[in-house]
Design a protein around this motif. Structure first.
Motif, mmCIF file in Angstrom:
data_model
loop_
_atom_site.group_PDB
_atom_site.id
_atom_site.type_symbol
_atom_site.label_atom_id
_atom_site.label_comp_id
_atom_site.label_asym_id
_atom_site.label_seq_id
_atom_site.Cartn_x
_atom_site.Cartn_y
_atom_site.Cartn_z
ATOM 1 N N LEU A 86 -35.625 41.403 1.799
ATOM 2 C CA LEU A 86 -35.538 40.202 0.929
ATOM 3 C C LEU A 86 -34.751 39.090 1.538
ATOM 4 O O LEU A 86 -33.513 39.302 1.851
ATOM 5 C CB LEU A 86 -35.017 40.518 -0.501
ATOM 6 N N GLY A 87 -35.421 37.947 1.573
ATOM 7 C CA GLY A 87 -34.561 36.729 2.272
ATOM 8 C C GLY A 87 -34.828 35.559 1.383
ATOM 9 O O GLY A 87 -36.094 35.434 0.862
ATOM 10 N N CYS A 88 -33.994 34.684 1.267
ATOM 11 C CA CYS A 88 -33.998 33.381 0.745
ATOM 12 C C CYS A 88 -33.497 32.352 1.389
ATOM 13 O O CYS A 88 -32.765 32.583 2.281
ATOM 14 C CB CYS A 88 -33.336 33.442 -0.908
ATOM 15 N N TYR A 89 -34.144 31.103 1.028
ATOM 16 C CA TYR A 89 -33.359 29.799 1.339
ATOM 17 C C TYR A 89 -33.555 28.771 0.672
ATOM 18 O O TYR A 89 -34.442 28.667 -0.276
ATOM 19 C CB TYR A 89 -34.529 29.419 2.658
ATOM 20 N N THR A 90 -32.366 28.054 0.273
ATOM 21 C CA THR A 90 -32.460 26.858 -0.628
ATOM 22 C C THR A 90 -31.934 25.801 0.489
ATOM 23 O O THR A 90 -30.642 26.168 1.057
ATOM 24 C CB THR A 90 -31.378 26.981 -1.948
ATOM 25 N N PRO A 91 -32.160 24.508 0.189
ATOM 26 C CA PRO A 91 -31.829 23.398 0.835
ATOM 27 C C PRO A 91 -30.406 23.038 0.559
ATOM 28 O O PRO A 91 -29.913 23.390 -0.505
ATOM 29 C CB PRO A 91 -32.809 22.155 0.850
ATOM 30 N N GLU A 92 -29.654 22.391 1.537
ATOM 31 C CA GLU A 92 -28.224 22.349 1.264
ATOM 32 C C GLU A 92 -27.877 21.219 0.458
ATOM 33 O O GLU A 92 -26.945 21.479 -0.653
ATOM 34 C CB GLU A 92 -27.483 21.680 2.455
ATOM 35 N N ARG A 93 -28.710 20.206 -0.079
ATOM 36 C CA ARG A 93 -28.195 19.185 -0.815
ATOM 37 C C ARG A 93 -28.652 19.539 -2.286
ATOM 38 O O ARG A 93 -29.592 20.197 -2.697
ATOM 39 C CB ARG A 93 -29.375 18.250 -0.495
ATOM 40 N N VAL A 94 -27.463 19.275 -2.890
ATOM 41 C CA VAL A 94 -27.326 19.818 -4.465
ATOM 42 C C VAL A 94 -27.419 18.403 -5.272
ATOM 43 O O VAL A 94 -26.698 17.710 -5.122
ATOM 44 C CB VAL A 94 -26.377 20.589 -4.806
ATOM 45 N N LEU A 95 -28.258 18.463 -6.414
ATOM 46 C CA LEU A 95 -28.470 17.528 -7.219
ATOM 47 C C LEU A 95 -27.918 17.810 -8.513
ATOM 48 O O LEU A 95 -28.623 18.959 -9.306
ATOM 49 C CB LEU A 95 -29.865 16.994 -7.444
ATOM 50 N N THR A 96 -26.789 17.263 -8.959
ATOM 51 C CA THR A 96 -26.213 17.813 -10.267
ATOM 52 C C THR A 96 -26.570 17.031 -11.787
ATOM 53 O O THR A 96 -27.384 15.957 -11.358
ATOM 54 C CB THR A 96 -24.816 17.498 -10.313
ATOM 55 N N ASN A 97 -26.220 17.770 -12.668
ATOM 56 C CA ASN A 97 -26.886 16.854 -13.995
ATOM 57 C C ASN A 97 -26.199 15.473 -13.801
ATOM 58 O O ASN A 97 -26.824 14.591 -14.493
ATOM 59 C CB ASN A 97 -26.326 17.663 -15.121
ATOM 60 N N PHE A 98 -24.899 15.465 -13.577
ATOM 61 C CA PHE A 98 -24.170 14.193 -13.734
ATOM 62 C C PHE A 98 -25.046 13.183 -12.824
ATOM 63 O O PHE A 98 -25.048 11.943 -13.084
ATOM 64 C CB PHE A 98 -22.804 14.364 -13.049
ATOM 65 N N GLU A 99 -25.519 13.438 -11.677
ATOM 66 C CA GLU A 99 -26.462 12.336 -10.818
ATOM 67 C C GLU A 99 -27.745 12.132 -11.596
ATOM 68 O O GLU A 99 -28.206 11.021 -11.603
ATOM 69 C CB GLU A 99 -26.781 13.149 -9.519
ATOM 70 N N LEU A 100 -28.358 13.164 -12.354
ATOM 71 C CA LEU A 100 -29.510 12.710 -13.157
ATOM 72 C C LEU A 100 -29.227 11.780 -14.236
ATOM 73 O O LEU A 100 -30.000 10.907 -14.514
ATOM 74 C CB LEU A 100 -30.118 14.094 -13.598
ATOM 75 N N GLU A 101 -28.013 11.878 -14.656
ATOM 76 C CA GLU A 101 -27.687 10.958 -15.813
ATOM 77 C C GLU A 101 -27.684 9.397 -15.497
ATOM 78 O O GLU A 101 -27.801 8.622 -16.246
ATOM 79 C CB GLU A 101 -26.175 11.236 -16.232
ATOM 80 N N LYS A 102 -27.543 9.078 -14.104
ATOM 81 C CA LYS A 102 -27.803 7.908 -13.382
ATOM 82 C C LYS A 102 -29.050 7.397 -13.291
ATOM 83 O O LYS A 102 -29.367 6.372 -13.149
ATOM 84 C CB LYS A 102 -27.026 7.706 -12.120
ATOM 85 N N LEU A 103 -30.088 8.678 -13.420
ATOM 86 C CA LEU A 103 -31.291 8.104 -13.137
ATOM 87 C C LEU A 103 -32.107 7.913 -14.464
ATOM 88 O O LEU A 103 -32.938 7.039 -14.379
ATOM 89 C CB LEU A 103 -31.933 9.366 -12.168
ATOM 90 N N VAL A 104 -31.791 8.724 -15.463
ATOM 91 C CA VAL A 104 -32.688 8.673 -16.691
ATOM 92 C C VAL A 104 -31.918 9.096 -17.989
ATOM 93 O O VAL A 104 -30.522 9.223 -17.643
ATOM 94 C CB VAL A 104 -33.844 9.807 -16.736
ATOM 95 N N ALA A 105 -32.309 8.542 -18.985
ATOM 96 C CA ALA A 105 -31.324 8.744 -20.376
ATOM 97 C C ALA A 105 -31.203 10.106 -20.612
ATOM 98 O O ALA A 105 -32.091 10.775 -21.521
ATOM 99 C CB ALA A 105 -32.121 7.759 -21.356
ATOM 100 N N THR A 106 -30.329 10.965 -20.038
ATOM 101 C CA THR A 106 -29.923 12.199 -20.396
ATOM 102 C C THR A 106 -28.350 12.456 -20.183
ATOM 103 O O THR A 106 -27.566 11.584 -19.910
ATOM 104 C CB THR A 106 -30.724 13.188 -19.422
ATOM 105 N N SER A 107 -28.041 13.823 -20.434
ATOM 106 C CA SER A 107 -26.541 14.049 -20.331
ATOM 107 C C SER A 107 -26.470 15.432 -19.544
ATOM 108 O O SER A 107 -27.397 16.381 -19.997
ATOM 109 C CB SER A 107 -25.997 13.942 -21.653
ATOM 110 N N ASN A 108 -25.463 15.672 -18.918
ATOM 111 C CA ASN A 108 -25.225 16.942 -18.515
ATOM 112 C C ASN A 108 -25.032 18.161 -19.678
ATOM 113 O O ASN A 108 -25.549 19.212 -19.754
ATOM 114 C CB ASN A 108 -23.714 17.230 -18.170
#
Ligand code: UT7
Length: 332
Positions: free
Chosen positions: A9-31
Motif C-alpha cells: 500500500l502506497g500513498c501520496y499527497t502534495p505538500e501544499r496544505v490549504l487550511t479552512n482559515f485560507e478558505l475564509e479569505k476566498l468565500v463567505a465561510t468559517s473554520n
C-alpha cells in the motif's frame, strides 16, 4: 476463484496544505462552520506542475518499493479517477510509461468516490481468475482542478491525493482465510445531476460559453447527496454483511470513503459499528475522491489500528450515483 490479497500500500499527497482559515479569505465561510458541518480542517492541493498521473505515479512508487518489486513485474494497472490528465490517453497509460511497467496493460475506471472500491474489486477478479499475478490498483484525483473556489458549497470539501494497492494471489504461507471475501455494488443514474461536471465531454464540449458559465467545475446539490449517501452506505454495508452471515460485531475495521464526517458517523451508528473501529482522517485531507480509502487505510496501518487478520469493511457512495462495499481480511 483463487484467493487474492493486498500485498502493498502506497500513498501520496502534495505538500501544499490549504487550511479552512485560507478558505475564509476566498468565500463567505468559517473554520467553525466547515469543521462542524464536514469534519474537515485542511486539505492538500497539487502545485501547477502536477497532474493526476503524477500523484498516481508517486503512490505507485511507494507501493512497489514497499513490496520490493520492479514495475516490470506488473501485469495490469487500473487507475480510478474523475480528474484524468486529459480525456485520452488514459491516466493508466501515462503511469505505466513513467513506471516502466513494460508488460502491464490497464485502463481508467470512472466511478468517482466509489472508484477505489470498484477498482479493487475488478483487480481482485483479474488476479483471482488466475490470469494475472500482480495488479496495481490506484485511486487518484486532483479535485482542485475542477473545483470552483468561488462556490462555498463545494470548495471547502475537496482535496488532492492518491493511493495504490498491489494485489497478488494468497501465498501458501498466508492465512488461508485472508484476502478478498466479497463485494456488492450498485449504480443509480437517476441521481446523475446531483453531483457532476456539466461541460468538457461530448454533451457540452468546451467553448467560451461553457467557460464563462463555470460549467467545467463540480456542481453539487449537497443536501441531496448527503441524504442519499447516509441511506445507501448503510444499506449496502448491511446487505453485504448479511449475505456473508456477518454482523457489525464481526467487523474489525471500517474504512469508509471520506466525504463528510457526519455521513460516516451516521452510517456507523445505524450499522451498530463501534466508532472506535471506524477510520476517519477527513480532517487532514478533505474528500480526495478516489484517493480517500487508500489514504485512510495507510493512516490506520501506521497508527496500528489496522492489523493482520482484521476483517475490513470498505464502503463508498459517490457521483453517478455509484455505491460499493467490500469485505477483505487484511493480510499485511
Ligand atoms: O463523495 C460524495 C461527494 N459529496 C458529498 O458527500 C457531499 C454531501 N453533502 C455535504 O457534505 C453537505 O451537504 C455540505 C457540507 C455540502 C453542506 O452542509 P449542509 O449541512 O448540508 O448545509 P446546507 O447545504 O443544508 O446549507 C445550510 C446553510 C445554507 O445557508 P442558508 O440557506 O440556511 O442560509 C448554506 O448556504 O449553510 C450554508 N452554507 C455554508 N455556510 C458557511 C453552505 N456552505 C457553507 C459554507 N460556509 N462553506
Amino acid at each position: 476463484m483463487r484467493k487474492v490479497k493486498i500485498s502493498a500500500l502506497g500513498c501520496y499527497t502534495p505538500e501544499r496544505v490549504l487550511t479552512n482559515f485560507e478558505l475564509e479569505k476566498l468565500v463567505a465561510t468559517s473554520n467553525e462552520w466547515i469543521l462542524e458541518r464536514t469534519g474537515i480542517s485542511e486539505r492538500h492541493i497539487a502545485g501547477p506542475e502536477m497532474a493526476t498521473s503524477d500523484l498516481a505515479f508517486e503512490a505507485a512508487r511507494v507501493a512497489l518499493a514497499q513490496r520490493g518489486i520492479d514495475a516490470s513485474e506488473l501485469d495490469a494497472i487500473l487507475v480510478s479517477t474523475v480528474t484524468p490528465d486529459m480525456m485520452f490517453p488514459s491516466t493508466a497509460c501515462l503511469v505505466q510509461n513513467r513506471l516502466g511497467a513494460r508488460k502491464a496493460w490497464g485502463f481508467d475506471l470512472v466511478a468517482a468516490c466509489s472508484g477505489f472500491v470498484y477498482g479493487l474489486t475488478t483487480g481482485a477478479h483479474l488476479v483471482g481468475g488466475g490470469t494475472h499475478q500482480k495488479v496495481l490498483v490506484i485511486g487518484a484525483d486532483t479535485m482542485s482542478r475542477i473545483i470552483d473556489y468561488t462556490d462555498r458549497g463545494t470548495c471547502i470539501l475537496f482535496g488532492d491525493g492518491a493511493g495504490a494497492m498491489l494485489l497478488e494471489p494468497l501465498a501458501e504461507t498466508d492465512d488461508a482465510n485472508a484476502g478478498f471475501l466479497d463485494f456488492l455494488g450498485e449504480i443509480d443514474g437517476s441521481g446523475g445531476d446531483s453531483l457532476y461536471m456539466p461541460a468538457g465531454g461530448s454533451r457540452l464540449p468546451a467553448s467560451a460559453e461553457t467557460v464563462r458559465d463555470r460549467k467545467h467545475y463540480v456542481h453539487q446539490d449537497g443536501a441531496q447527496v448527503f441524504k442519499y449517501a447516509v441511506r445507501k452506505m448503510y444499506e449496502i454495508c448491511q446487505n453485504l454483511l448479511a449475505r456473508n452471515g456477518l454482523t457489525a460485531k464481526d467487523v474489525g475495521v471500517m474504512i469508509p470513503h471520506q466525504a463528510n464526517r457526519r455521513i460516516i458517523i451516521a452510517t456507523a451508528e445505524r450499522l451498530g459499528i463501534d466508532c472506535e473501529k471506524v477510520v476517519i482522517n477527513i480532517e487532514r485531507y478533505g474528500n480526495t475522491t478516489a484517493g480517500t480509502i487508500p489514504l485512510a487505510a495507510r493512516d490506520a496501518l501506521q497508527s496500528g489500528r489496522l492489523k493482520k487478520g482484521d476483517l475490513v469493511l470498505f464502503a463508498a457512495v459517490g457521483a453517478g450515483y455509484t455505491v460499493g462495499a467490500a469485505l477483505w481480511r487484511w493480510a499485511m
